[in-house]
Design an enzyme around this catalytic site. Structure first.
Site, PDB file in Angstrom:
ATOM      1  N   SER A  19      80.706 122.508  54.658  1.00 53.02           N
ATOM      2  CA  SER A  19      80.826 121.583  55.777  1.00 53.02           C
ATOM      3  C   SER A  19      81.285 122.344  57.000  1.00 53.02           C
ATOM      4  O   SER A  19      82.070 123.291  56.893  1.00 53.02           O
ATOM      5  CB  SER A  19      81.846 120.486  55.438  1.00 53.02           C
ATOM      6  OG  SER A  19      82.171 119.745  56.597  1.00 53.02           O
TER       7      SER A  19
ATOM      8  N   ASP B 279      66.580 102.927  55.801  1.00 44.63           N
ATOM      9  CA  ASP B 279      67.664 103.588  55.059  1.00 44.63           C
ATOM     10  C   ASP B 279      68.094 102.716  53.882  1.00 44.63           C
ATOM     11  O   ASP B 279      68.051 103.169  52.735  1.00 44.63           O
ATOM     12  CB  ASP B 279      68.841 103.922  55.982  1.00 44.63           C
ATOM     13  CG  ASP B 279      69.963 104.602  55.212  1.00 44.63           C
ATOM     14  OD1 ASP B 279      69.797 105.777  54.848  1.00 44.63           O
ATOM     15  OD2 ASP B 279      70.978 103.937  54.928  1.00 44.63           O
TER      16      ASP B 279
ATOM     17  N   ILE C  95      78.773 109.016  52.805  1.00 49.82           N
ATOM     18  CA  ILE C  95      78.283 108.800  51.440  1.00 49.82           C
ATOM     19  C   ILE C  95      78.953 109.775  50.469  1.00 49.82           C
ATOM     20  O   ILE C  95      79.228 109.433  49.314  1.00 49.82           O
ATOM     21  CB  ILE C  95      76.737 108.900  51.369  1.00 49.82           C
ATOM     22  CG1 ILE C  95      76.204 108.361  50.039  1.00 49.82           C
ATOM     23  CG2 ILE C  95      76.238 110.322  51.591  1.00 49.82           C
ATOM     24  CD1 ILE C  95      76.361 106.877  49.879  1.00 49.82           C
TER      25      ILE C  95
ATOM     26  N   LYS D 299      69.126 110.466  48.792  1.00 44.30           N
ATOM     27  CA  LYS D 299      67.949 109.809  49.345  1.00 44.30           C
ATOM     28  C   LYS D 299      68.149 109.543  50.829  1.00 44.30           C
ATOM     29  O   LYS D 299      69.288 109.388  51.238  1.00 44.30           O
ATOM     30  CB  LYS D 299      67.634 108.511  48.604  1.00 44.30           C
ATOM     31  CG  LYS D 299      68.786 107.521  48.429  1.00 44.30           C
ATOM     32  CD  LYS D 299      69.333 106.696  49.545  1.00 44.30           C
ATOM     33  CE  LYS D 299      68.436 105.983  50.456  1.00 44.30           C
ATOM     34  NZ  LYS D 299      69.223 105.104  51.422  1.00 44.30           N
TER      35      LYS D 299
END
Lengths: 341, 341
Positions: A70, A201, A48, A124
């Site tokens: 990361s 999801d 995403i 989200k």
């Protein structure tokens, strides 16, 4: 740190495509004033982040990507660190982070960011559980920082036009069909089968639009279908109501062929259909024009305005409906799931 | 309506036992002043109302039972009406209602009560879903009325002493065993097998004590066992944590023989055990004295103080942990359930 002009701001698809861009911290707004661009970092460089967050930031006037947190990012054109604290040390003017990690275990990341004085935007769903999600507002308030728990589908182009159309009408019935193939949209993302996720999801995207259009919607019953070998549902049928108006939703993660993200609103004065996840609006089968712009473009524009204000936007109503569906859900087992089916 | 003195206030077990009592709206407090007793009605005359609410009100100095709202109550010594509105018409000085109906469909009752200017107390759990439960505070605030979403087990005599004992210590581990026979405690109450309830009817009592002792507890995993023929769990195992401290809970609704409602707290300075649902406290196996009084006596004493103040006590944290358990719960099917097994 940086104050040069951007030469181009393409909505590119990969962080590596950003390599030759120069991002700004200030630019002339054309009216003779200089506007600030806030330095923001992406935390969690998954699908995403690469598909939506990075290209949106590359196109933003108000924000610029100043780093990535990361454990596995390599060869990026901005500083990469293993922790938010380490990145902040490298990028002292960092103002905010955008959390793109999976919903589990975000609390320590939010605590760390707030502790460093950073504003926080969250993909989200906000957390793995409602108890955890409910804590974030208080944490941000105590820290005096801005917090934005985002619902990207609410920013789809046709949602506000649909809300305005609905405002003057009496709704008789609403039906939602949110059916996609998880193998296409989440290839190999095994975390999506963690308990509490599965078809919710994408389903929570529909619920985020629903609760924008009809706040106070209640869930009365649900049937959840679990693959024999997974602990999250692959299909869900929800029976809801807004006052006395019936709302039915059918979610599937196992949809072959045409993919459907549609909401149909039958009123006393016509039928509206939100198609393509809220991107297009049809009134009595005729398409109507909707504003330009992207979901993530609007999310980040809003967050940019929140930075430094201590504002909190943390509507959990879509996530609570998911919890309600799990709570009231009658369970059925269906066939085993295979990614390469 | 009534202003006579009470002759006796026994903690009787049935509404019919109240028949010969005279309840008061005012009494001399022994210091020459007259204290008001608030007129309250019970809504929903089921097992919990008869076992706990009516005898507690009969023993209260601050509240008196002024009516009952029930579709089937007969032969009571106070006015009975089918709706709150009808009862309020019969009992104009009614100040408050106490909702003892099952958790489904309470919203219209709360709306009706608030609309009549009544303060509202609610039996646990507050609703069938978190979305609905979350709305009550706003409704009460908008109406300017008091609202008390109760957790009776938090008022058990040993809970506050346990909290004080724990305050100065470092908790290493906590375990909860909450095991009872539904056939004994809820004979024939089929509503208890509605989706979302089952063993969480007693289990949420344990969670209400837990969240009093350790606010901010998070749920990380759950296994829920459903009877083959019921849509609510008969057993649940929860893995939780408070910070880095592990909390394990085992709930059963199928416990034959000795019934267990125990919480064990292992600290750096001794082991505390709350037994009998929080009623008794043992420190290193030695029982310690706890305050007198009953759970419902303390609930109603608190609510009496809230009446007329607009105060809102609506902690949903125990209920959110239940929602979390359903959300993250791995489901197993066990044998069919029989009331007469």
């Amino acid at each position: 740190m940086r104050s040069r002009r951007c030469s181009t701001k393409p909505a590119c698809r990969r962080a590596s495509d950003l390599r030759n861009q120069i991002c700004q911290t200030s630019r002339d707004n054309g009216r003779g004033r200089v506007e600030l661009s806030h330095a923001i970092a992406i935390v969690g460089l998954g699908k995403i982040a690469r598909d939506q967050h990075l290209p949106t930031l590359a196109a933003s006037d108000k924000l610029h990507l100043a780093g990535i947190v990361s454990g596995h990012a390599r060869d990026e054109d901005v500083p990469v660190a293993a922790t938010i604290t380490e990145l902040k040390a490298q990028v002292p003017d960092l103002a905010a982070v955008s959390l793109c990690t999976p919903p589990m275990a975000r609390t320590p990341l939010i605590e760390e960011a707030l502790g460093l004085g950073l504003d926080v935007m969250v993909e989200k769903p906000p957390a793995a559980t409602v108890s955890v999600a409910e804590r974030y507002s208080g944490m941000a308030r105590d820290a005096g920082r801005a917090l934005y728990l985002t619902w990207h589908s609410r920013e789809a182009s046709a949602v506000e036009p649909a809300a305005q159309w609905l405002a003057g009408r009496s709704l008789h019935r609403m039906s939602i069909a949110w059916k996609e193939d998880v193998r296409v949209w989440h290839p190999g993302q095994e975390w999506i089968w963690e308990p509490g996720i599965g078809v919710f999801d994408p389903g929570v995207n529909a619920l985020s639009i629903l609760t924008r259009l009809l706040p106070g919607t209640e869930l009365h019953a649900a049937t959840l279908k679990y693959p024999a070998d997974r602990e999250a549902p692959i299909m869900a049928d929800l029976t809801m109501a807004h006052g006395k108006t019936a709302i039915e939703a059918a979610f599937s993660f196992d949809q072959r062929g045409p993919q459907t993200w549609t909401m149909t609103l039958e009123t006393d004065d016509g039928v509206a259909e939100l198609r393509e996840g809220g991107g297009r609006l049809f009134i009595d089968d005729a398409e109507v024009a909707v504003p330009e712009g992207t979901e993530y473009g609007r999310l980040y524009a809003r967050f940019a305005d929140m930075i430094g204000t201590g504002a909190i936007d943390a509507d959990l109503s879509p996530f609570r409906l998911v919890a309600d569906a799990f709570m009231l859900g009658r369970h059925e087992r269906v066939g085993a799931f295979r990614w390469d089916d």
